[in-house]
Design a protein around this motif. Sequence first.
Motif, PDB file in Angstrom:
ATOM      1  N   ILE A 248       0.994  -1.369  -0.048  1.00  0.00           N
ATOM      2  CA  ILE A 248      -0.099   0.000  -0.148  1.00  0.00           C
ATOM      3  C   ILE A 248       0.750   1.162   0.082  1.00  0.00           C
ATOM      4  CG2 ILE A 248      -1.844  -1.215   1.323  1.00  0.00           C
ATOM      5  CD1 ILE A 248      -0.947   0.510   3.707  1.00  0.00           C
ATOM      6  N   ASN A 249       0.335   2.227  -0.045  1.00  0.00           N
ATOM      7  CA  ASN A 249       0.720   3.803  -0.346  1.00  0.00           C
ATOM      8  C   ASN A 249       0.557   4.099   1.167  1.00  0.00           C
ATOM      9  OD1 ASN A 249       0.913   6.450  -0.053  1.00  0.00           O
ATOM     10  ND2 ASN A 249       0.396   6.955  -2.157  1.00  0.00           N
TER      11      ASN A 249
ATOM     12  N   LEU B 139      -2.147   6.126   2.452  1.00  0.00           N
ATOM     13  CA  LEU B 139      -3.650   5.468   2.228  1.00  0.00           C
ATOM     14  C   LEU B 139      -3.810   4.362   3.304  1.00  0.00           C
ATOM     15  CD1 LEU B 139      -3.864   5.631  -1.731  1.00  0.00           C
ATOM     16  CD2 LEU B 139      -4.949   7.380  -0.141  1.00  0.00           C
ATOM     17  N   SER B 140      -2.900   3.942   4.250  1.00  0.00           N
ATOM     18  CA  SER B 140      -3.212   2.803   4.964  1.00  0.00           C
ATOM     19  C   SER B 140      -4.406   2.916   5.853  1.00  0.00           C
ATOM     20  CB  SER B 140      -2.044   2.722   6.015  1.00  0.00           C
ATOM     21  OG  SER B 140      -1.874   4.062   6.898  1.00  0.00           O
ATOM     22  N   GLU B 141      -4.817   4.048   6.292  1.00  0.00           N
ATOM     23  CA  GLU B 141      -6.140   4.244   7.050  1.00  0.00           C
ATOM     24  C   GLU B 141      -7.528   3.825   6.194  1.00  0.00           C
ATOM     25  OE1 GLU B 141      -8.593   7.031  10.118  1.00  0.00           O
ATOM     26  OE2 GLU B 141      -6.318   7.509   9.487  1.00  0.00           O
TER      27      GLU B 141
ATOM     28  N   GLU C 174      -4.492  -7.002   9.332  1.00  0.00           N
ATOM     29  CA  GLU C 174      -3.352  -6.742   9.805  1.00  0.00           C
ATOM     30  C   GLU C 174      -2.431  -5.892   8.903  1.00  0.00           C
ATOM     31  OE1 GLU C 174       0.924  -8.827  11.662  1.00  0.00           O
ATOM     32  OE2 GLU C 174      -0.991 -10.389  10.874  1.00  0.00           O
ATOM     33  N   LEU C 175      -2.079  -4.803   9.672  1.00  0.00           N
ATOM     34  CA  LEU C 175      -1.350  -3.728   8.996  1.00  0.00           C
ATOM     35  C   LEU C 175       0.099  -3.977   9.453  1.00  0.00           C
ATOM     36  CD1 LEU C 175      -0.931  -1.063   7.270  1.00  0.00           C
ATOM     37  CD2 LEU C 175      -1.571   0.247   9.243  1.00  0.00           C
ATOM     38  N   ARG C 176       0.899  -4.030   8.567  1.00  0.00           N
ATOM     39  CA  ARG C 176       2.544  -3.831   8.788  1.00  0.00           C
ATOM     40  C   ARG C 176       3.170  -2.782   8.534  1.00  0.00           C
ATOM     41  NH1 ARG C 176       4.815 -10.014   9.078  1.00  0.00           N
ATOM     42  NH2 ARG C 176       3.448 -10.795  10.821  1.00  0.00           N
ATOM     43  N   LYS C 177       4.221  -2.244   9.006  1.00  0.00           N
ATOM     44  CA  LYS C 177       5.432  -1.400   8.575  1.00  0.00           C
ATOM     45  C   LYS C 177       6.358  -2.012   7.677  1.00  0.00           C
ATOM     46  CE  LYS C 177       4.268   1.656  12.366  1.00  0.00           C
ATOM     47  NZ  LYS C 177       3.386   2.659  11.462  1.00  0.00           N
TER      48      LYS C 177
ATOM     49  N   LYS D 225       7.185   2.849   7.758  1.00  0.00           N
ATOM     50  CA  LYS D 225       6.207   3.219   7.087  1.00  0.00           C
ATOM     51  C   LYS D 225       5.226   2.142   6.829  1.00  0.00           C
ATOM     52  CE  LYS D 225       9.106   6.570   4.629  1.00  0.00           C
ATOM     53  NZ  LYS D 225       9.379   7.049   3.116  1.00  0.00           N
ATOM     54  N   ASP D 226       3.980   2.548   7.001  1.00  0.00           N
ATOM     55  CA  ASP D 226       2.798   1.541   6.607  1.00  0.00           C
ATOM     56  C   ASP D 226       3.052   1.071   5.216  1.00  0.00           C
ATOM     57  OD1 ASP D 226       1.812   2.268   9.177  1.00  0.00           O
ATOM     58  OD2 ASP D 226       0.140   3.499   8.711  1.00  0.00           O
TER      59      ASP D 226
END
Length: 274
Positions: A239-240, A243-245, A258-261, A266-267
Amino acid sequence: MTKELRNVYDSGELKNIIELVIEHITNMSRTEQVKNKVPYLTCTQLEYLDAITERLKKNEPVQYVLGKAWFAGMKFKVNKNVLIPRPETEELVDWIVKESQMSKVKSQNIIDIGTGSGCIPVILKKKLPEVNVSAIDVCSEALFTATENAIELNADVNFLLLDFLDEEKWNELGKYDIVVSNPPYVKQSEINAMHERVKEFEPHLALFVPDEDALLFYKKLSGFAVNHLKPGGSLFVEINESLSEQVVNLFRGFANIELRKDMQGKDRMIKAAI
């Protein structure tokens, strides 16, 4: 060469580029370059070096100039029809490999949407030889490059030319345990913030999305995953960071998100499980 490129690249990057070029011209690895003094170049090699230098002076990425890029420890053919593989995408692939290895499903099916050079499916197949791997792209030239890479690296990947944005084409695809994509996610308004090497040479089709519909591919991927993931399956996307949220909110219908950096904090990637 160093003198001519000094104003184009910083010292650290220039050193790396020179080592890559010398390796390409002489077939001497970096280790060999350190151990043994690089021999005098032949007239033919010097002419080739001059041609390479001229292209580099115009800010053309060294990967395109040499026609190859390293990804996950393997050498891939690259050209103007495909994006240059990034380290962040290696992190996404590593995540998928670990998840797949922990799965109780013995014969998994994975598909890569928008494969480009084929770096994602080829590495997945090399690291997960028992898995069935497919990949699609809308660009026939990119798909040709991806096929060349799969053959060169002895990876059995099923490639298909298909416009993923055309939902009517989805019935040509099956059911999968994992859907992965590194789709276009840079907004058109961000183009001037991109380095000249990226915006002038890498394929815009694989990079940019319209500002008014920046989540275009994620909307399509979400809809596809709902209908084409097997029970317990997962969607993995790059992802950008800005734009993660919004992407997480878009995926709210999935059971687990699940969101990872990335390595720079960076997300960068999301897993959405059915």
